[in-house]
Design a protein around this motif. Structure first.
Motif, short mmCIF file in Angstrom:
data_model
loop_
_atom_site.label_atom_id
_atom_site.label_comp_id
_atom_site.label_asym_id
_atom_site.label_seq_id
_atom_site.Cartn_x
_atom_site.Cartn_y
_atom_site.Cartn_z
N MET A 71 0.87 -1.17 0.00
CA MET A 71 0.00 0.00 0.00
C MET A 71 0.91 1.22 0.00
O MET A 71 1.67 1.45 0.94
N GLY A 72 0.86 1.98 -1.09
CA GLY A 72 1.74 3.12 -1.23
C GLY A 72 1.08 4.42 -0.82
O GLY A 72 -0.15 4.50 -0.64
N PHE A 73 1.90 5.47 -0.69
CA PHE A 73 1.41 6.79 -0.30
C PHE A 73 1.81 7.82 -1.35
O PHE A 73 2.96 7.83 -1.81
N PRO A 74 0.89 8.70 -1.73
CA PRO A 74 1.26 9.83 -2.60
C PRO A 74 1.96 10.89 -1.76
O PRO A 74 1.32 11.75 -1.14
N LEU A 75 3.27 10.84 -1.72
CA LEU A 75 4.01 11.74 -0.85
C LEU A 75 3.91 13.20 -1.29
O LEU A 75 4.30 14.10 -0.55
N TYR A 76 3.36 13.42 -2.48
CA TYR A 76 3.14 14.79 -2.94
C TYR A 76 1.86 15.39 -2.33
O TYR A 76 1.54 16.55 -2.58
N GLN A 77 1.13 14.58 -1.54
CA GLN A 77 -0.04 15.09 -0.82
C GLN A 77 0.36 15.43 0.62
O GLN A 77 1.02 14.63 1.30
N GLU A 78 -0.06 16.57 1.10
CA GLU A 78 0.33 17.06 2.42
C GLU A 78 -0.03 16.08 3.54
O GLU A 78 0.72 15.94 4.52
N ASP A 79 -1.15 15.37 3.41
CA ASP A 79 -1.60 14.47 4.47
C ASP A 79 -0.60 13.36 4.78
O ASP A 79 -0.64 12.79 5.88
N GLU A 106 -10.06 0.44 -14.10
CA GLU A 106 -9.34 -0.56 -14.89
C GLU A 106 -7.86 -0.23 -14.88
O GLU A 106 -7.45 0.93 -14.73
N PHE A 107 -7.04 -1.25 -15.06
CA PHE A 107 -5.62 -1.13 -14.79
C PHE A 107 -4.96 0.02 -15.56
O PHE A 107 -4.21 0.82 -14.98
N ALA A 108 -5.22 0.13 -16.84
CA ALA A 108 -4.58 1.18 -17.64
C ALA A 108 -4.96 2.57 -17.14
O ALA A 108 -4.11 3.45 -17.01
N GLN A 109 -6.24 2.76 -16.84
CA GLN A 109 -6.69 4.06 -16.34
C GLN A 109 -6.14 4.32 -14.95
O GLN A 109 -5.85 5.47 -14.58
N TYR A 110 -6.01 3.26 -14.17
CA TYR A 110 -5.46 3.36 -12.82
C TYR A 110 -4.02 3.88 -12.88
O TYR A 110 -3.63 4.78 -12.12
N LEU A 111 -3.23 3.33 -13.79
CA LEU A 111 -1.85 3.80 -13.93
C LEU A 111 -1.79 5.23 -14.45
O LEU A 111 -0.87 5.98 -14.11
N ASP A 112 -2.78 5.62 -15.25
CA ASP A 112 -2.82 7.01 -15.72
C ASP A 112 -2.95 7.98 -14.55
O ASP A 112 -2.33 9.05 -14.55
N LEU A 113 -3.75 7.60 -13.54
CA LEU A 113 -3.88 8.45 -12.36
C LEU A 113 -2.52 8.64 -11.68
O LEU A 113 -2.17 9.73 -11.25
N HIS A 114 -1.79 7.54 -11.58
CA HIS A 114 -0.45 7.61 -10.97
C HIS A 114 0.49 8.47 -11.81
O HIS A 114 1.23 9.31 -11.28
N ASP A 115 0.46 8.25 -13.11
CA ASP A 115 1.37 9.00 -13.99
C ASP A 115 1.11 10.51 -13.91
O ASP A 115 2.03 11.31 -14.08
N ASN A 116 -0.14 10.87 -13.64
CA ASN A 116 -0.51 12.29 -13.60
C ASN A 116 -0.55 12.86 -12.18
O ASN A 116 -1.05 13.97 -11.98
N ASP A 117 -0.05 12.09 -11.20
CA ASP A 117 -0.04 12.54 -9.79
C ASP A 117 -1.43 12.96 -9.32
O ASP A 117 -1.61 13.99 -8.66
#
Length: 540
Positions: A302-310, A416-427
């Motif tokens: 389970m990862g964390f978006p470290l670019y988010q203040e929380d 879906e997996f491809a769209q899920y990775l798009d969210l990550h790629d776009n922070d």
């Protein structure tokens, strides 16, 4: 290695820029005569039918998921192969190699290697193949694996046709020059994306993909019958020292894994390598001694978006980790199909250490106190890719966070997996997210560098630590294995302290087979690949 198998192997996300504890493990060879079964082995090796899913691609430079790469591994042989007894690189097409500085490497090739169509394999074969894989116009998913070669950027951008660091000195001498020292190179070169391809591949790659011409233990028998079957026959002129045992392998492609399980029960399929968790409790009753469980490097976190203040405060991350009862979730939801993770380096690697993670121990009281002191968020959004069976366990983790930390509201986002990775790629991730990783080759470097070093495309957490990056570079450059191991462990300590991701578990794979298969010959390697080429088949 990106994986798309819907139940288990579909759970692992990796990048093409980066793309396990074994209870029984065999080398890349093995003559298959070690079984003690009562049945007499089939004359000539017999035929094995094995479960698989539909590959995404059957081109080495483009295959980053296990269903296709498993087939390609038997159709092709790289410069090196992994000996899974020792977890070291051994000879493939290259008989030997040497380096003085881990930057410039010389590989001496064997002179008897040919493709299945008879074309010879020389050093120039690898030069041509790798430059084709890297070329921008060919859009191969494994192109970035070559980024350590001098001149990669120029070829990838279209400014040059050949990488300066990949050179044929003569017909059977290949010289490789890297941009920086990299000791795991021989191990990395065993990976799918470095397999050689014949000239016919470049003439019509789409036609080639339907019946790949390789240089491996097995050759295609006919074309890939999409969504039905891929059949191969043993290549008797293979130049290696450990040929395949079965005469024929038939990968039967199933859309539904439960149907495959029932077909093994009915004797319509010889073996399947990934029994889903809901059927794991039935394995012994259904198959008796004809079943086995293997530990692998398949790692869920389970990862964390470290670019988010929380999530900037590491104590928030520590508390969220300590509030998870991993064993309870494994027992109640996964039917024991996983091993709790207390490290980043997979347990079967010699560099792994037990209980290396201080904050992976379930301690709800300490977690609650730490979460409150750190001002952890009251509302969380949890992200996961849909269609791969993650709903129940992510909800269980969320319930534990609410119970132990006082988190008030949890919402879920699944794509879906491809769209899920798009969210990550776009922070665009705003809360904890589920991802996974599996080793493409058994090195602690691959367990860490592609996911956590600064700027890597699979570093979805946005983690950046100069000391960690330097330790990885030093370990990659180390000339002595002991020195490298210590440096990799120091790098892992930083990850486990700063915790950009929460280690959750390593997956165990259940394998079931018919009584036609000698159980002593059933082996799985750390990547989750069943060593189908070593299976001993009884006479019908």
């Amino acid at each position: 290695m990106r994986t798309h198998r819907t139940f288990s192997r579909g759970a692992v996300a990796v990048s093409a820029a980066a793309a396990l504890t074994l209870t029984a493990c065999g080398g890349n060879g093995g003559n298959g005569d070690g079984g003690d079964g009562d049945a007499q082995a089939a004359d000539g090796g017999g035929t094995v039918s094995a479960y698989n899913c539909e590959p995404q691609f059957l081109v080495p430079g483009n295959s980053t998921e296990v269903c296709g790469s498993w087939v390609l591994e038997n159709l092709f042989t790289g410069l090196t192969q992994i000996d899974y007894d020792t977890l070291e690189a051994g000879p493939g097409v290259a008989e030997s190699w040497e380096t003085e500085d881990n930057v410039t490497w010389t590989f001496e090739l064997g002179e008897d290697w040919t493709f299945h169509n008879g074309d010879p394999i020389t050093a120039q074969t690898f030069v041509d193949t790798w430059n084709w894989v890297v070329a921008e116009d060919n859009a191969q998913q494994n192109a970035n694996f070559h980024d350590k070669f001098l001149g990669y950027d120029e070829v990838a951008s279209g400014d040059a046709e050949e990488m300066e660091g990949v050179r044929a000195v003569d017909d059977y001498t290949l010289e490789l020059e890297l941009t920086e020292p990299f000791s795991p190179l021989p191990m990395m070169l065993s990976y799918t994306g470095f397999y050689p391809m014949p000239d016919v591949a470049f003439e019509d790659i789409e036609a080639f993909e339907q019946a790949p011409v390789g240089n491996g233990r097995y050759q295609m028998d006919g074309e890939w019958v999409h969504d039905e079957e891929i059949a191969v026959e043993r290549f008797d002129d293979w130049a290696g020292e450990d040929p395949g045992v079965p005469q024929r392998i038939e990968w039967k492609i199933y859309a539904d894994i439960d149907t495959a399980y029932m077909d093994v029960q009915a004797g319509n399929l010889d073996i399947m390598d990934s029994v889903p968790p809901h059927l794991r409790p039935n394995m012994e009753a259904d198959f008796g001694e004809d079943q086995e469980t293997f530990d692998t490097s398949s790692f869920t976190y389970m990862g964390f978006p470290l670019y988010q203040e929380d999530f900037e405060d590491e104590d928030v991350r520590h508390a969220l980790s300590m509030a998870i009862d991993r064993q309870e979730i494994i027992d109640t939801i996964h039917n024991g199909a996983f091993t709790p993770a207390s490290n980043i380096i997979p347990p079967m690697l010699p560099e792994a250490r037990e209980d290396a993670c201080e904050y992976c121990e379930f301690d709800p009281d300490a977690a609650a106190e730490l979460y409150e002191e750190a001002g952890g968020p009251e509302d969380l959004t949890v992200y996961f890719n849909s269609g791969a069976g993650h709903e129940e366990w992510t909800e269980a983790i969320a319930n534990q966070w609410q119970q132990h930390l006082g988190v008030e509201n949890v919402s879920f986002e699944s794509l879906e997996f491809a769209q899920y990775l798009d969210l990550h790629d776009n922070d665009e991730i705003t809360g904890p997210y589920r991802l996974g990783w599996v080793l493409s080759y058994p090195s602690p470097q691959y367990a860490m560098e592609p996911i956590y070093t600064t700027g890597q495309s699979s570093n979805y957490a946005g983690f950046s630590n100069e000391e960690f990056d330097d330790l990885i570079d030093e370990a990659n450059a180390a000339l002595e294995e002991d020195e490298a191991a210590e440096l990799y462990q120091q790098a892992e300590d930083i990850l486990l302290e700063e915790m950009p991701v929460i280690p959750l578990w390593f997956q165990n794979f259940g394998v079931v087979h018919s009584d036609r298969i000698d159980g002593d010959s059933v082996l799985m390697d750390p990547r989750t690949f069943l060593r189908v080429e070593q299976l001993v088949v009884a006479e019908d």
